[in-house]
Design a protein around this motif. Structure first.
Motif, PDB file in Angstrom:
ATOM      1  N   ILE A 218       0.841  -1.201   0.000  1.00 58.04           N
ATOM      2  CA  ILE A 218       0.000   0.000   0.000  1.00 58.04           C
ATOM      3  C   ILE A 218       0.875   1.248   0.000  1.00 58.04           C
ATOM      4  N   SER A 219       1.940   1.227   0.807  1.00 56.83           N
ATOM      5  CA  SER A 219       2.847   2.377   0.825  1.00 56.83           C
ATOM      6  C   SER A 219       3.471   2.590  -0.551  1.00 56.83           C
ATOM      7  N   SER A 220       3.820   1.502  -1.192  1.00 61.56           N
ATOM      8  CA  SER A 220       4.468   1.610  -2.500  1.00 61.56           C
ATOM      9  C   SER A 220       3.521   2.191  -3.538  1.00 61.56           C
ATOM     10  N   ILE A 221       2.279   1.709  -3.553  1.00 62.48           N
ATOM     11  CA  ILE A 221       1.356   2.218  -4.579  1.00 62.48           C
ATOM     12  C   ILE A 221       0.995   3.670  -4.256  1.00 62.48           C
ATOM     13  N   ASN A 222       0.987   4.024  -2.971  1.00 61.01           N
ATOM     14  CA  ASN A 222       0.742   5.430  -2.632  1.00 61.01           C
ATOM     15  C   ASN A 222       1.879   6.318  -3.132  1.00 61.01           C
ATOM     16  N   ALA A 223       3.102   5.813  -3.027  1.00 59.02           N
ATOM     17  CA  ALA A 223       4.243   6.581  -3.527  1.00 59.02           C
ATOM     18  C   ALA A 223       4.120   6.744  -5.047  1.00 59.02           C
ATOM     19  N   MET A 224       3.729   5.663  -5.741  1.00 58.87           N
ATOM     20  CA  MET A 224       3.556   5.740  -7.195  1.00 58.87           C
ATOM     21  C   MET A 224       2.424   6.697  -7.544  1.00 58.87           C
ATOM     22  N   SER A 225       1.415   6.735  -6.667  1.00 56.95           N
ATOM     23  CA  SER A 225       0.283   7.633  -6.883  1.00 56.95           C
ATOM     24  C   SER A 225       0.742   9.094  -6.897  1.00 56.95           C
ATOM     25  N   ALA A 226       1.655   9.423  -5.984  1.00 61.25           N
ATOM     26  CA  ALA A 226       2.193  10.795  -5.956  1.00 61.25           C
ATOM     27  C   ALA A 226       2.940  11.092  -7.252  1.00 61.25           C
ATOM     28  N   LEU A 227       3.700  10.111  -7.712  1.00 63.57           N
ATOM     29  CA  LEU A 227       4.437  10.297  -8.965  1.00 63.57           C
ATOM     30  C   LEU A 227       3.460  10.451 -10.135  1.00 63.57           C
ATOM     31  N   GLY A 243      -0.668  -5.032 -11.937  1.00 67.49           N
ATOM     32  CA  GLY A 243      -1.327  -6.220 -11.408  1.00 67.49           C
ATOM     33  C   GLY A 243      -1.403  -7.345 -12.420  1.00 67.49           C
ATOM     34  N   LYS A 244      -1.335  -6.999 -13.721  1.00 66.87           N
ATOM     35  CA  LYS A 244      -1.373  -8.030 -14.767  1.00 66.87           C
ATOM     36  C   LYS A 244      -0.090  -8.864 -14.779  1.00 66.87           C
ATOM     37  N   ASP A 245       0.960  -8.324 -14.186  1.00 68.03           N
ATOM     38  CA  ASP A 245       2.194  -9.104 -14.032  1.00 68.03           C
ATOM     39  C   ASP A 245       1.927 -10.121 -12.928  1.00 68.03           C
ATOM     40  N   SER A 246       1.964 -11.398 -13.285  1.00 65.62           N
ATOM     41  CA  SER A 246       1.547 -12.410 -12.316  1.00 65.62           C
ATOM     42  C   SER A 246       2.467 -12.450 -11.095  1.00 65.62           C
ATOM     43  N   ARG A 247       3.702 -11.951 -11.259  1.00 60.19           N
ATOM     44  CA  ARG A 247       4.584 -11.931 -10.087  1.00 60.19           C
ATOM     45  C   ARG A 247       4.142 -10.857  -9.106  1.00 60.19           C
ATOM     46  N   VAL A 248       3.517  -9.809  -9.613  1.00 60.70           N
ATOM     47  CA  VAL A 248       3.068  -8.719  -8.748  1.00 60.70           C
ATOM     48  C   VAL A 248       1.682  -9.029  -8.205  1.00 60.70           C
ATOM     49  N   GLY A 249       0.761  -9.395  -9.111  1.00 59.92           N
ATOM     50  CA  GLY A 249      -0.604  -9.693  -8.667  1.00 59.92           C
ATOM     51  C   GLY A 249      -1.388  -8.407  -8.455  1.00 59.92           C
ATOM     52  N   HIS A 250      -2.719  -8.523  -8.511  1.00 58.94           N
ATOM     53  CA  HIS A 250      -3.526  -7.303  -8.524  1.00 58.94           C
ATOM     54  C   HIS A 250      -4.008  -6.863  -7.152  1.00 58.94           C
ATOM     55  N   ARG A 251      -3.815  -7.717  -6.127  1.00 64.04           N
ATOM     56  CA  ARG A 251      -4.417  -7.349  -4.844  1.00 64.04           C
ATOM     57  C   ARG A 251      -3.554  -6.348  -4.076  1.00 64.04           C
ATOM     58  N   PHE A 252      -4.229  -5.568  -3.270  1.00 64.32           N
ATOM     59  CA  PHE A 252      -3.553  -4.561  -2.445  1.00 64.32           C
ATOM     60  C   PHE A 252      -2.753  -3.575  -3.280  1.00 64.32           C
ATOM     61  N   LEU A 253      -3.327  -3.181  -4.410  1.00 64.99           N
ATOM     62  CA  LEU A 253      -2.679  -2.170  -5.237  1.00 64.99           C
ATOM     63  C   LEU A 253      -3.556  -0.937  -5.380  1.00 64.99           C
ATOM     64  N   ASN A 254      -4.536  -0.792  -4.507  1.00 66.02           N
ATOM     65  CA  ASN A 254      -5.378   0.402  -4.572  1.00 66.02           C
ATOM     66  C   ASN A 254      -4.738   1.512  -3.759  1.00 66.02           C
ATOM     67  N   ALA A 255      -4.527   2.643  -4.395  1.00 71.26           N
ATOM     68  CA  ALA A 255      -3.972   3.773  -3.647  1.00 71.26           C
ATOM     69  C   ALA A 255      -4.989   4.210  -2.598  1.00 71.26           C
ATOM     70  N   THR A 256      -4.549   4.289  -1.353  1.00 75.22           N
ATOM     71  CA  THR A 256      -5.451   4.674  -0.270  1.00 75.22           C
ATOM     72  C   THR A 256      -4.747   5.676   0.632  1.00 75.22           C
ATOM     73  N   VAL A 257      -5.461   6.121   1.607  1.00 79.99           N
ATOM     74  CA  VAL A 257      -4.859   7.024   2.582  1.00 79.99           C
ATOM     75  C   VAL A 257      -4.181   6.173   3.656  1.00 79.99           C
ATOM     76  N   GLY A 258      -2.898   6.412   3.878  1.00 77.54           N
ATOM     77  CA  GLY A 258      -2.182   5.709   4.949  1.00 77.54           C
ATOM     78  C   GLY A 258      -2.178   4.203   4.743  1.00 77.54           C
ATOM     79  N   TYR A 259      -2.056   3.484   5.813  1.00 84.68           N
ATOM     80  CA  TYR A 259      -1.971   2.029   5.733  1.00 84.68           C
ATOM     81  C   TYR A 259      -3.337   1.378   5.628  1.00 84.68           C
ATOM     82  N   GLY A 260      -4.384   2.096   5.983  1.00 83.50           N
ATOM     83  CA  GLY A 260      -5.711   1.490   5.981  1.00 83.50           C
ATOM     84  C   GLY A 260      -5.824   0.465   7.087  1.00 83.50           C
ATOM     85  N   GLY A 261      -6.378   0.871   8.193  1.00 84.40           N
ATOM     86  CA  GLY A 261      -6.603  -0.084   9.280  1.00 84.40           C
ATOM     87  C   GLY A 261      -5.536   0.013  10.354  1.00 84.40           C
ATOM     88  N   SER A 262      -5.974  -0.040  11.591  1.00 76.68           N
ATOM     89  CA  SER A 262      -5.040   0.126  12.697  1.00 76.68           C
ATOM     90  C   SER A 262      -4.217  -1.138  12.931  1.00 76.68           C
TER      91      SER A 262
END
Ligand SMILES: *[C@@H]1O[C@H](CO)[C@@H](O)[C@H](O)[C@H]1NC(C)=O
Ligand SMILES: *[C@@H]1O[C@H](CO)[C@@H](O)[C@H](O)[C@H]1NC(C)=O
Length: 286
Positions: A218-227, A243-262
């Protein structure tokens, strides 16, 4: 939908000969769980609780009675970040765990399996084990770790179809019987190849590590979101393509605020603390 329903019904019917008491010292919390409007919302929770409550699922504030009668005790106490003292802010505060262990030790008259649902730093768990074993004479306690993997809003789905159930123990010969008991409980509805028994610390660290990796995505996709914003790229297009790269996979690639969840935040602080306790400053910083 029909698949879900089948699972629900079979879960209820297989567990019917297992009596479950949920105890809490808070009478308002117990009253809410015992009422027609449960204090927690989520798909399926109402159905499950309403159909089991009063049959084999009971909510009570009589902690001592139910602890005394239980064969297996799941301890799911608050483990807040520590407010003061050494390592304030990072490690989980174990005062609730310690008082629970004391209570269990004081009133138990038969052997029990004590299952920890919340992560306890390595050295602290040994202290808890000492509390349990010191206070009692002939009673034996088998302490297992069974970390919970909750994502908000999906508690029942996680319960019915977990990716995996981790059961950690100290690998003693007597511990194996306790592990088998807990495995056979879960095996009522979880395929056995999803139930992983392992060392106590492997189980605890697996949970923290999984959440750290998810938070990192999540942190990584947020950083990419800024870029993307800076370059007028569209982060959802980028996430889709990545996410289409099977090594990466599509889950947990939604840019969100912070880490999402305590959970993530607490688990990461806990992981950092455990690293520091073991002199792994570089790993902790990372
Ligand atoms: C919960 O509800 C049941 C049925 O209404 C009742 O018998 C029981 O005493 C209640 N328990 C508590 C702790 O309120
Ligand atoms: C992100 O979230 C939206 C809406 O919640 C969903 O439709 C979409 O599939 C998600 N994208 C990825 C890459 O997970």
């Amino acid at each position: 939908m029909s698949g879900d329903r089948r699972w629900r019904l079979s879960l209820i019917s297989v567990l019917i000969d297992i009596q479950v008491a949920v105890v809490d010292i808070s009478s308002s919390r117990i009253a809410a769980w015992n009422s027609s409007s449960l204090p927690v919302f989520g798909p399926g929770i109402d159905d499950i609780v309403m159909s089991c409550r009063g049959r084999n699922l009971f909510f009570s504030t009589d902690v001592e009675k139910h602890v005394a009668n239980a064969d297996i005790i799941f301890v799911s106490v608050n483990t807040p970040s520590k407010r003061q003292g050494l390592g304030a802010g990072k490690p989980v505060d174990l005062m609730y765990w310690e008082s629970t262990a004391r209570l269990i030790a004081d009133i138990s008259t038969n052997d029990k399996i004590v299952v920890g649902k919340s992560i306890v730093p390595v050295k602290k768990a040994e202290a808890i084990e000492r509390i349990l074993t010191h206070n009692s004479n002939d009673v034996r306690f088998h302490i297992l770790s069974n970390p919970k993997f909750l994502a908000e809003g999906t508690a029942i789905n996680n319960l019915l179809h977990p990716d995996r159930v981790l059961i950690g123990d100290r690998s003693t010969p007597e511990g194996q019987a306790a592990v088998n008991t807990l495995v056979s409980l879960y095996a009522h509805w979880v395929p056995v190849d999803h139930i992983i028994s392992m060392g106590l610390w492997s189980a605890e660290i697996s949970k923290l590590a999984a959440n750290a990796f998810l938070a990192q995505r999540i942190s990584s996709i947020n950083a990419m979101s800024a870029l993307c914003e800076a370059t007028s790229a569209d982060v959802s297009e980028v996430a889709y393509a990545m996410g289409k790269d099977s090594r990466v996979g599509h889950r947990f690639l939604n840019a969100t605020v912070g880490y999402g969840g305590s959970y993530f935040r607490k688990d990461i602080l806990n992981l950092v603390y455990i690293c520091e306790c073991n002199g792994l400053t570089q790993v902790a910083n990372y």
